[in-house]
Motif scaffolding. Structure first.
Motif, PDB file in Angstrom:
ATOM      1  N   CYS A 144      -1.263  74.064 -44.960  1.00 38.82           N
ATOM      2  CA  CYS A 144      -0.960  73.276 -46.155  1.00 38.82           C
ATOM      3  C   CYS A 144      -1.602  71.894 -46.044  1.00 38.82           C
ATOM      4  CB  CYS A 144       0.553  73.145 -46.335  1.00 38.82           C
ATOM      5  SG  CYS A 144       1.046  72.266 -47.836  1.00 38.82           S
ATOM      6  N   TRP A 145      -2.147  71.429 -47.177  1.00 40.09           N
ATOM      7  CA  TRP A 145      -2.825  70.132 -47.205  1.00 40.09           C
ATOM      8  C   TRP A 145      -2.290  69.266 -48.336  1.00 40.09           C
ATOM      9  CZ3 TRP A 145      -6.300  68.052 -43.844  1.00 40.09           C
ATOM     10  CH2 TRP A 145      -6.846  68.931 -42.891  1.00 40.09           C
ATOM     11  N   PRO A 146      -2.251  67.945 -48.122  1.00 41.11           N
ATOM     12  CA  PRO A 146      -1.951  67.034 -49.231  1.00 41.11           C
ATOM     13  C   PRO A 146      -3.191  66.909 -50.096  1.00 41.11           C
ATOM     14  CG  PRO A 146      -2.371  65.758 -47.241  1.00 41.11           C
ATOM     15  CD  PRO A 146      -2.460  67.216 -46.854  1.00 41.11           C
ATOM     16  N   MET A 147      -3.018  67.060 -51.401  1.00 42.92           N
ATOM     17  CA  MET A 147      -4.153  67.017 -52.311  1.00 42.92           C
ATOM     18  C   MET A 147      -3.849  66.084 -53.481  1.00 42.92           C
ATOM     19  SD  MET A 147      -6.233  69.119 -50.766  1.00 42.92           S
ATOM     20  CE  MET A 147      -7.515  69.343 -51.989  1.00 42.92           C
ATOM     21  N   LEU A 148      -4.902  65.617 -54.123  1.00 43.64           N
ATOM     22  CA  LEU A 148      -4.746  64.765 -55.294  1.00 43.64           C
ATOM     23  C   LEU A 148      -5.414  65.429 -56.490  1.00 43.64           C
ATOM     24  CD1 LEU A 148      -5.455  61.224 -53.805  1.00 43.64           C
ATOM     25  CD2 LEU A 148      -3.230  62.262 -54.306  1.00 43.64           C
ATOM     26  N   ALA A 149      -4.675  65.533 -57.585  1.00 39.86           N
ATOM     27  CA  ALA A 149      -5.212  66.087 -58.824  1.00 39.86           C
ATOM     28  C   ALA A 149      -5.715  64.942 -59.711  1.00 39.86           C
ATOM     29  CB  ALA A 149      -4.131  66.872 -59.557  1.00 39.86           C
ATOM     30  N   PRO A 150      -6.657  65.226 -60.602  1.00 40.08           N
ATOM     31  CA  PRO A 150      -7.172  64.175 -61.482  1.00 40.08           C
ATOM     32  C   PRO A 150      -6.213  63.794 -62.604  1.00 40.08           C
ATOM     33  CG  PRO A 150      -8.224  66.256 -61.984  1.00 40.08           C
ATOM     34  CD  PRO A 150      -7.398  66.484 -60.768  1.00 40.08           C
ATOM     35  N   THR A 151      -5.165  64.582 -62.801  1.00 36.21           N
ATOM     36  CA  THR A 151      -4.204  64.301 -63.859  1.00 36.21           C
ATOM     37  C   THR A 151      -2.820  64.096 -63.275  1.00 36.21           C
ATOM     38  OG1 THR A 151      -3.844  66.674 -64.166  1.00 36.21           O
ATOM     39  CG2 THR A 151      -5.488  65.631 -65.568  1.00 36.21           C
ATOM     40  N   VAL A 152      -1.953  63.495 -64.043  1.00 41.43           N
ATOM     41  CA  VAL A 152      -0.567  63.240 -63.603  1.00 41.43           C
ATOM     42  C   VAL A 152       0.214  64.543 -63.632  1.00 41.43           C
ATOM     43  CG1 VAL A 152       1.528  61.969 -64.184  1.00 41.43           C
ATOM     44  CG2 VAL A 152      -0.693  60.879 -64.454  1.00 41.43           C
ATOM     45  N   PRO A 153       1.086  64.829 -62.648  1.00 46.53           N
ATOM     46  CA  PRO A 153       1.270  64.026 -61.443  1.00 46.53           C
ATOM     47  C   PRO A 153       0.133  64.268 -60.441  1.00 46.53           C
ATOM     48  CG  PRO A 153       2.716  65.914 -61.379  1.00 46.53           C
ATOM     49  CD  PRO A 153       2.027  65.959 -62.711  1.00 46.53           C
ATOM     50  N   HIS A 154      -0.356  63.204 -59.844  1.00 50.93           N
ATOM     51  CA  HIS A 154      -1.524  63.293 -58.975  1.00 50.93           C
ATOM     52  C   HIS A 154      -1.245  64.017 -57.662  1.00 50.93           C
ATOM     53  CE1 HIS A 154      -3.862  60.509 -61.467  1.00 50.93           C
ATOM     54  NE2 HIS A 154      -2.767  59.784 -61.581  1.00 50.93           N
TER      55      HIS A 154
ATOM     56  N   ILE B 123       0.474  87.596 -46.201  1.00 53.13           N
ATOM     57  CA  ILE B 123       0.504  87.686 -47.662  1.00 53.13           C
ATOM     58  C   ILE B 123      -0.018  89.039 -48.125  1.00 53.13           C
ATOM     59  CG2 ILE B 123      -0.307  86.651 -49.828  1.00 53.13           C
ATOM     60  CD1 ILE B 123      -0.750  84.048 -48.222  1.00 53.13           C
ATOM     61  N   ASP B 124       0.803  89.758 -48.857  1.00 58.62           N
ATOM     62  CA  ASP B 124       0.386  91.058 -49.393  1.00 58.62           C
ATOM     63  C   ASP B 124      -0.301  90.916 -50.742  1.00 58.62           C
ATOM     64  OD1 ASP B 124       1.507  92.999 -47.384  1.00 58.62           O
ATOM     65  OD2 ASP B 124       3.329  91.902 -47.897  1.00 58.62           O
ATOM     66  N   VAL B 125       0.243  90.055 -51.593  1.00 58.63           N
ATOM     67  CA  VAL B 125      -0.306  89.888 -52.945  1.00 58.63           C
ATOM     68  C   VAL B 125      -0.411  88.401 -53.259  1.00 58.63           C
ATOM     69  CG1 VAL B 125      -0.090  90.483 -55.378  1.00 58.63           C
ATOM     70  CG2 VAL B 125       0.840  92.030 -53.646  1.00 58.63           C
ATOM     71  N   LEU B 126      -1.578  87.983 -53.719  1.00 51.07           N
ATOM     72  CA  LEU B 126      -1.832  86.596 -54.115  1.00 51.07           C
ATOM     73  C   LEU B 126      -2.330  86.576 -55.550  1.00 51.07           C
ATOM     74  CD1 LEU B 126      -2.410  83.534 -53.640  1.00 51.07           C
ATOM     75  CD2 LEU B 126      -4.646  84.236 -52.725  1.00 51.07           C
ATOM     76  N   ILE B 127      -1.678  85.772 -56.377  1.00 48.53           N
ATOM     77  CA  ILE B 127      -2.118  85.601 -57.761  1.00 48.53           C
ATOM     78  C   ILE B 127      -2.634  84.173 -57.919  1.00 48.53           C
ATOM     79  CG2 ILE B 127      -1.534  85.808 -60.197  1.00 48.53           C
ATOM     80  CD1 ILE B 127      -1.178  88.393 -58.610  1.00 48.53           C
ATOM     81  N   LEU B 128      -3.908  84.049 -58.178  1.00 51.17           N
ATOM     82  CA  LEU B 128      -4.531  82.745 -58.368  1.00 51.17           C
ATOM     83  C   LEU B 128      -4.792  82.487 -59.849  1.00 51.17           C
ATOM     84  CD1 LEU B 128      -7.240  82.695 -55.544  1.00 51.17           C
ATOM     85  CD2 LEU B 128      -5.095  81.391 -55.584  1.00 51.17           C
ATOM     86  N   GLY B 129      -4.785  81.215 -60.216  1.00 54.54           N
ATOM     87  CA  GLY B 129      -5.267  80.794 -61.512  1.00 54.54           C
ATOM     88  C   GLY B 129      -6.508  79.942 -61.292  1.00 54.54           C
ATOM     89  N   MET B 130      -7.037  79.375 -62.364  1.00 53.23           N
ATOM     90  CA  MET B 130      -8.212  78.519 -62.258  1.00 53.23           C
ATOM     91  C   MET B 130      -8.232  77.533 -63.404  1.00 53.23           C
ATOM     92  SD  MET B 130     -12.263  79.518 -62.442  1.00 53.23           S
ATOM     93  CE  MET B 130     -12.122  79.731 -64.222  1.00 53.23           C
ATOM     94  N   GLY B 131      -8.564  76.284 -63.109  1.00 47.58           N
ATOM     95  CA  GLY B 131      -8.700  75.285 -64.148  1.00 47.58           C
ATOM     96  C   GLY B 131     -10.118  75.252 -64.699  1.00 47.58           C
ATOM     97  N   ASP B 132     -10.296  74.583 -65.821  1.00 49.63           N
ATOM     98  CA  ASP B 132     -11.623  74.470 -66.411  1.00 49.63           C
ATOM     99  C   ASP B 132     -12.599  73.742 -65.490  1.00 49.63           C
ATOM    100  OD1 ASP B 132     -10.632  75.729 -68.638  1.00 49.63           O
ATOM    101  OD2 ASP B 132     -10.482  73.924 -69.873  1.00 49.63           O
ATOM    102  N   ASP B 133     -12.053  72.967 -64.538  1.00 43.71           N
ATOM    103  CA  ASP B 133     -12.898  72.247 -63.578  1.00 43.71           C
ATOM    104  C   ASP B 133     -13.220  73.074 -62.342  1.00 43.71           C
ATOM    105  OD1 ASP B 133     -10.431  72.333 -62.384  1.00 43.71           O
ATOM    106  OD2 ASP B 133     -10.287  70.179 -61.986  1.00 43.71           O
TER     107      ASP B 133
END
Length: 237
Positions: free
Chosen positions: A170-180, A135-145
């Motif tokens: 890669c991992w399976p993850m669950l978010a607190p909001t839909v879609p989980h 990966i040469d360039v990675l753009i991340l965001g961030m949630g309030d959590d």
């Protein structure tokens, strides 16, 4: 609070912009320069981006930049486990706003696939990411959590996904909001990027970032795993 009030680690640079449009334009110019440098050095460049609504203006600005997209590989830091045609699909978002016009020449490595369940989908995505160039360039965001990519606090696989030396991509993850159900690149893969930008907007996220900088519990605020030297932070009110 202003971004200048943050106690940033040595090597982390922060930039403030007046509004989202200016941030998107300046980030697009920065990323285009990094992609072109990578193409010049090795003949190909790999860009990993985050989904959601915030990056749309950045995507639209980026495809206007002078980049040879036929030499760019694009992937996603995370994905919702929904078909590409679904309104919540990050791949669908990219196809609509980045992988068209000049950007249509890029090679896309997606995370979503049809599988019996989320665990199987993550295993398939992990194998697909084995073909992803460095990966040469990675753009991340961030949630309030404090989550980034789909590395959510309290997700069942979070501690494994946050291992600095983890071999899985890669991992399976669950978010607190839909879609989980989510698919997320691991910390180890994301942290391998040569250039990383955290792009955030609004006072609430600046407050979260300030909280992250004040502590060390990565599981509580996963963004802490990426507050390392060479990170660049782009922020606007």
């Amino acid at each position: 609070m202003a971004i200048s009030d943050l106690k940033l680690p040595e090597g982390v640079n922060a930039h403030t912009f007046k509004n989202p449009a200016i941030l998107a334009e300046e980030l697009a110019k920065k990323v285009a320069g990094q992609l072109n440098a990578a193409i010049g050095a090795q003949g190909v460049a790999t860009l990993v981006v985050s989904g959601g609504r915030s990056p749309v203006a950045f995507f639209q600005s980026l495809i206007k930049q002078p980049v040879d997209w036929s030499k760019v590989v694009v992937s996603l830091a995370d994905e919702r486990w929904v078909p590409v045609e679904h309104a919540d699909s990050n791949a669908g978002l990219l196809k609509k706003h980045l992988l068209q016009g000049p950007g249509a020449k890029a090679r896309f490595v997606g995370l979503y696939n049809v599988a019996a369940n989320l665990d199987a989908a993550a295993e398939q995505a992990d194998r697909a990411l084995a073909e992803l160039p460095p990966i040469d360039v990675l753009i991340l965001g961030m949630g309030d959590d404090g989550h980034t990519a789909s590395l959510f606090p309290n997700s069942p696989n979070l501690l494994e996904a946050l291992k600095a030396d983890g071999e899985r991509r890669c991992w399976p993850m669950l978010a607190p909001t839909v879609p989980h159900q989510r698919l997320s690149m691991s910390r180890s893969l994301l942290a391998s990027a040569r250039n990383t930008v955290l792009s955030i907007q609004g006072q609430a996220k600046l407050n979260t970032l300030n909280e992250a900088l004040a502590g060390t519990d990565i599981a509580a605020l996963p963004i802490r795993a990426f507050l390392q030297p060479t990170l660049e932070i782009y922020w606007c009110p």
